[in-house]
Design a protein around this motif. Structure first.
Motif, PDB file in Angstrom:
ATOM      1  N   THR A   1      21.078 -29.808 -46.181  1.00 26.23           N
ATOM      2  CA  THR A   1      20.237 -29.671 -44.989  1.00 26.23           C
ATOM      3  C   THR A   1      18.803 -30.035 -45.366  1.00 26.23           C
ATOM      4  OG1 THR A   1      19.829 -27.324 -45.431  1.00 26.23           O
ATOM      5  CG2 THR A   1      21.656 -27.862 -43.932  1.00 26.23           C
ATOM      6  N   LEU A   2      18.017 -30.325 -44.382  1.00 24.54           N
ATOM      7  CA  LEU A   2      16.629 -30.746 -44.591  1.00 24.54           C
ATOM      8  C   LEU A   2      15.860 -29.703 -45.405  1.00 24.54           C
ATOM      9  CD1 LEU A   2      14.601 -32.991 -43.732  1.00 24.54           C
ATOM     10  CD2 LEU A   2      13.940 -31.475 -41.874  1.00 24.54           C
ATOM     11  N   GLY A   3      15.317 -30.103 -46.547  1.00 26.96           N
ATOM     12  CA  GLY A   3      14.514 -29.225 -47.391  1.00 26.96           C
ATOM     13  C   GLY A   3      15.291 -28.335 -48.332  1.00 26.96           C
ATOM     14  N   ALA A   4      16.619 -28.365 -48.289  1.00 34.20           N
ATOM     15  CA  ALA A   4      17.443 -27.483 -49.128  1.00 34.20           C
ATOM     16  C   ALA A   4      17.592 -28.043 -50.544  1.00 34.20           C
ATOM     17  CB  ALA A   4      18.821 -27.295 -48.508  1.00 34.20           C
ATOM     18  N   SER A   5      17.989 -27.171 -51.474  1.00 33.05           N
ATOM     19  CA  SER A   5      18.243 -27.593 -52.856  1.00 33.05           C
ATOM     20  C   SER A   5      19.608 -27.097 -53.321  1.00 33.05           C
ATOM     21  CB  SER A   5      17.136 -27.080 -53.777  1.00 33.05           C
ATOM     22  OG  SER A   5      17.111 -25.666 -53.760  1.00 33.05           O
ATOM     23  N   ASP A   6      20.561 -26.947 -52.397  1.00 32.30           N
ATOM     24  CA  ASP A   6      21.867 -26.402 -52.745  1.00 32.30           C
ATOM     25  C   ASP A   6      22.701 -27.340 -53.615  1.00 32.30           C
ATOM     26  OD1 ASP A   6      21.839 -27.878 -50.296  1.00 32.30           O
ATOM     27  OD2 ASP A   6      23.853 -27.170 -49.826  1.00 32.30           O
ATOM     28  N   ILE A   7      22.367 -28.614 -53.677  1.00 38.93           N
ATOM     29  CA  ILE A   7      23.095 -29.549 -54.543  1.00 38.93           C
ATOM     30  C   ILE A   7      22.416 -29.661 -55.906  1.00 38.93           C
ATOM     31  CG2 ILE A   7      23.793 -31.966 -54.835  1.00 38.93           C
ATOM     32  CD1 ILE A   7      24.326 -32.062 -51.844  1.00 38.93           C
ATOM     33  N   GLY A   8      21.108 -29.591 -55.943  1.00 42.71           N
ATOM     34  CA  GLY A   8      20.401 -29.667 -57.214  1.00 42.71           C
ATOM     35  C   GLY A   8      18.906 -29.799 -57.025  1.00 42.71           C
ATOM     36  N   SER A   9      18.185 -29.646 -58.119  1.00 45.04           N
ATOM     37  CA  SER A   9      16.730 -29.740 -58.104  1.00 45.04           C
ATOM     38  C   SER A   9      16.258 -30.228 -59.469  1.00 45.04           C
ATOM     39  CB  SER A   9      16.140 -28.356 -57.788  1.00 45.04           C
ATOM     40  OG  SER A   9      14.757 -28.442 -57.642  1.00 45.04           O
ATOM     41  N   ARG A  10      15.291 -31.111 -59.482  1.00 49.06           N
ATOM     42  CA  ARG A  10      14.716 -31.626 -60.726  1.00 49.06           C
ATOM     43  C   ARG A  10      13.213 -31.775 -60.539  1.00 49.06           C
ATOM     44  NH1 ARG A  10      19.329 -30.795 -61.390  1.00 49.06           N
ATOM     45  NH2 ARG A  10      20.922 -32.033 -62.414  1.00 49.06           N
ATOM     46  N   THR A  11      12.472 -31.851 -61.642  1.00 50.30           N
ATOM     47  CA  THR A  11      11.043 -32.138 -61.571  1.00 50.30           C
ATOM     48  C   THR A  11      10.758 -33.447 -62.296  1.00 50.30           C
ATOM     49  OG1 THR A  11      10.594 -30.817 -63.550  1.00 50.30           O
ATOM     50  CG2 THR A  11      10.305 -29.721 -61.421  1.00 50.30           C
ATOM     51  N   PHE A  12       9.702 -34.095 -61.875  1.00 47.47           N
ATOM     52  CA  PHE A  12       9.263 -35.338 -62.504  1.00 47.47           C
ATOM     53  C   PHE A  12       7.751 -35.285 -62.629  1.00 47.47           C
ATOM     54  CE2 PHE A  12       7.529 -39.639 -62.164  1.00 47.47           C
ATOM     55  CZ  PHE A  12       8.135 -40.234 -63.258  1.00 47.47           C
ATOM     56  N   THR A  13       7.245 -35.566 -63.817  1.00 41.25           N
ATOM     57  CA  THR A  13       5.808 -35.618 -64.077  1.00 41.25           C
ATOM     58  C   THR A  13       5.441 -37.048 -64.448  1.00 41.25           C
ATOM     59  OG1 THR A  13       5.810 -33.334 -64.836  1.00 41.25           O
ATOM     60  CG2 THR A  13       3.921 -34.688 -65.478  1.00 41.25           C
ATOM     61  N   ASN A  14       4.374 -37.557 -63.836  1.00 40.51           N
ATOM     62  CA  ASN A  14       3.921 -38.914 -64.143  1.00 40.51           C
ATOM     63  C   ASN A  14       3.469 -38.959 -65.605  1.00 40.51           C
ATOM     64  OD1 ASN A  14       2.661 -41.368 -64.455  1.00 40.51           O
ATOM     65  ND2 ASN A  14       1.317 -41.152 -62.686  1.00 40.51           N
ATOM     66  N   PRO A  15       4.200 -39.686 -66.478  1.00 37.63           N
ATOM     67  CA  PRO A  15       3.870 -39.704 -67.899  1.00 37.63           C
ATOM     68  C   PRO A  15       2.816 -40.746 -68.282  1.00 37.63           C
ATOM     69  CG  PRO A  15       5.856 -40.970 -67.525  1.00 37.63           C
ATOM     70  CD  PRO A  15       5.426 -40.414 -66.178  1.00 37.63           C
ATOM     71  N   PHE A  16       2.421 -41.566 -67.335  1.00 40.35           N
ATOM     72  CA  PHE A  16       1.519 -42.664 -67.651  1.00 40.35           C
ATOM     73  C   PHE A  16       0.060 -42.218 -67.588  1.00 40.35           C
ATOM     74  CE2 PHE A  16       5.298 -44.458 -65.509  1.00 40.35           C
ATOM     75  CZ  PHE A  16       5.850 -45.096 -66.615  1.00 40.35           C
ATOM     76  N   ASN A  17      -0.802 -42.967 -68.198  1.00 43.56           N
ATOM     77  CA  ASN A  17      -2.237 -42.662 -68.186  1.00 43.56           C
ATOM     78  C   ASN A  17      -2.937 -43.287 -66.985  1.00 43.56           C
ATOM     79  OD1 ASN A  17      -2.185 -41.141 -70.547  1.00 43.56           O
ATOM     80  ND2 ASN A  17      -2.360 -42.954 -71.827  1.00 43.56           N
ATOM     81  N   PHE A  18      -2.195 -43.554 -65.941  1.00 42.75           N
ATOM     82  CA  PHE A  18      -2.756 -44.161 -64.736  1.00 42.75           C
ATOM     83  C   PHE A  18      -1.917 -43.732 -63.530  1.00 42.75           C
ATOM     84  CE2 PHE A  18       0.009 -47.091 -66.997  1.00 42.75           C
ATOM     85  CZ  PHE A  18       0.959 -47.419 -66.040  1.00 42.75           C
ATOM     86  N   ALA A  19      -2.486 -43.844 -62.364  1.00 39.45           N
ATOM     87  CA  ALA A  19      -1.780 -43.514 -61.125  1.00 39.45           C
ATOM     88  C   ALA A  19      -0.761 -44.603 -60.824  1.00 39.45           C
ATOM     89  CB  ALA A  19      -2.772 -43.384 -59.973  1.00 39.45           C
ATOM     90  N   ILE A  20       0.350 -44.212 -60.211  1.00 36.63           N
ATOM     91  CA  ILE A  20       1.413 -45.177 -59.925  1.00 36.63           C
ATOM     92  C   ILE A  20       1.748 -45.195 -58.430  1.00 36.63           C
ATOM     93  CG2 ILE A  20       2.441 -45.161 -62.219  1.00 36.63           C
ATOM     94  CD1 ILE A  20       4.422 -43.072 -61.293  1.00 36.63           C
ATOM     95  N   ASN A  21       2.220 -46.353 -57.964  1.00 36.91           N
ATOM     96  CA  ASN A  21       2.640 -46.527 -56.570  1.00 36.91           C
ATOM     97  C   ASN A  21       4.131 -46.309 -56.384  1.00 36.91           C
ATOM     98  OD1 ASN A  21       0.060 -47.215 -55.967  1.00 36.91           O
ATOM     99  ND2 ASN A  21       0.463 -49.360 -55.583  1.00 36.91           N
ATOM    100  N   ASN A  22       4.911 -46.547 -57.438  1.00 35.80           N
ATOM    101  CA  ASN A  22       6.352 -46.389 -57.335  1.00 35.80           C
ATOM    102  C   ASN A  22       6.926 -46.035 -58.695  1.00 35.80           C
ATOM    103  OD1 ASN A  22       6.846 -48.881 -58.789  1.00 35.80           O
ATOM    104  ND2 ASN A  22       6.180 -49.911 -56.941  1.00 35.80           N
ATOM    105  N   VAL A  23       8.138 -45.518 -58.667  1.00 36.98           N
ATOM    106  CA  VAL A  23       8.788 -45.131 -59.910  1.00 36.98           C
ATOM    107  C   VAL A  23      10.303 -45.184 -59.715  1.00 36.98           C
ATOM    108  CG1 VAL A  23       8.910 -42.642 -59.473  1.00 36.98           C
ATOM    109  CG2 VAL A  23       8.710 -43.445 -61.804  1.00 36.98           C
ATOM    110  N   SER A  24      10.998 -45.454 -60.785  1.00 39.17           N
ATOM    111  CA  SER A  24      12.438 -45.300 -60.855  1.00 39.17           C
ATOM    112  C   SER A  24      12.696 -44.546 -62.145  1.00 39.17           C
ATOM    113  CB  SER A  24      13.125 -46.664 -60.877  1.00 39.17           C
ATOM    114  OG  SER A  24      14.512 -46.502 -61.094  1.00 39.17           O
TER     115      SER A  24
END
Length: 184
Positions: free
Chosen positions: A77-100
């Motif tokens: 459902t919208l906003g739920a985490s019943d399937i899973g949850s992860r965190t991601f931190t930008n590791p680069f020394n600059f701001a990014i527009n996209n990531v995979s």
């Protein structure tokens, strides 16, 4: 004298903190959480191991800053985490527009899920997300459709009341000790 003031100051801090700050660690408002939906009606049991996001046309403001963290919630459902949850931190020394980036461990979806929602919760930086995708062995590359913003969960009133009551009780205890002269 210092002990009396520090006890009163601590109790006053607890009262003020219970009134001002919410009970969750990383609270975001509706502008800071966006969700995308994916059609899983023909998938069955599957998993995916990468996610992607894009901020089309972001120039300067709206980019994901260096060291900033986002939380990814996956749910039925919208906003739920019943399937899973992860965190991601930008590791680069600059701001990014996209990531995979990879999802470790991968997100497993089992049973009949018609729609999967992926919600980006921006913990310490606000940025624009105009497109989201997931990648998996069975799913291949799947682009999501914008599903909307997600309002924060309300702070449970019983927990807030308990915190406030304990702070007031602490003040009463300190005051009683002060009046009886046992506090020096």
């Amino acid at each position: 004298m210092t002990f009396k003031l520090s006890g009163l100051a601590a109790a006053a801090f607890v009262i003020v903190a219970s009134l001002v700050s919410p009970a969750s660690a990383a609270t975001v408002d509706a502008a800071n959480a966006v969700s995308f939906e994916f059609d899983f009606s023909s998938m069955g049991d599957t998993s995916f191991y990468r996610f992607g996001y894009n901020c089309g046309g972001c120039d300067g403001e709206g980019r994901f800053e260096s060291g900033a963290t986002m939380q990814l919630d996956f749910g039925t459902t919208l906003g739920a985490s019943d399937i899973g949850s992860r965190t991601f931190t930008n590791p680069f020394n600059f701001a990014i527009n996209n990531v995979s980036s990879g999802l470790t461990p991968e997100i497993a979806v089992s049973g009949s899920v018609d729609t999967l929602y992926m919600t980006f919760r921006f913990v310490d930086d606000v940025f624009d997300v105009t497109a989201a995708s997931i990648y998996g062995q069975e799913t291949g590359h799947m682009a999501g459709s914008f599903a909307g913003t997600v309002a924060p969960s309300p702070v449970p009133l019983p927990a807030g009341f308990l915190l406030m009551a304990s702070a007031i009780g602490g003040l009463a205890f300190v005051r009683r000790k002060q009046v009886s002269g046992k506090l020096s």
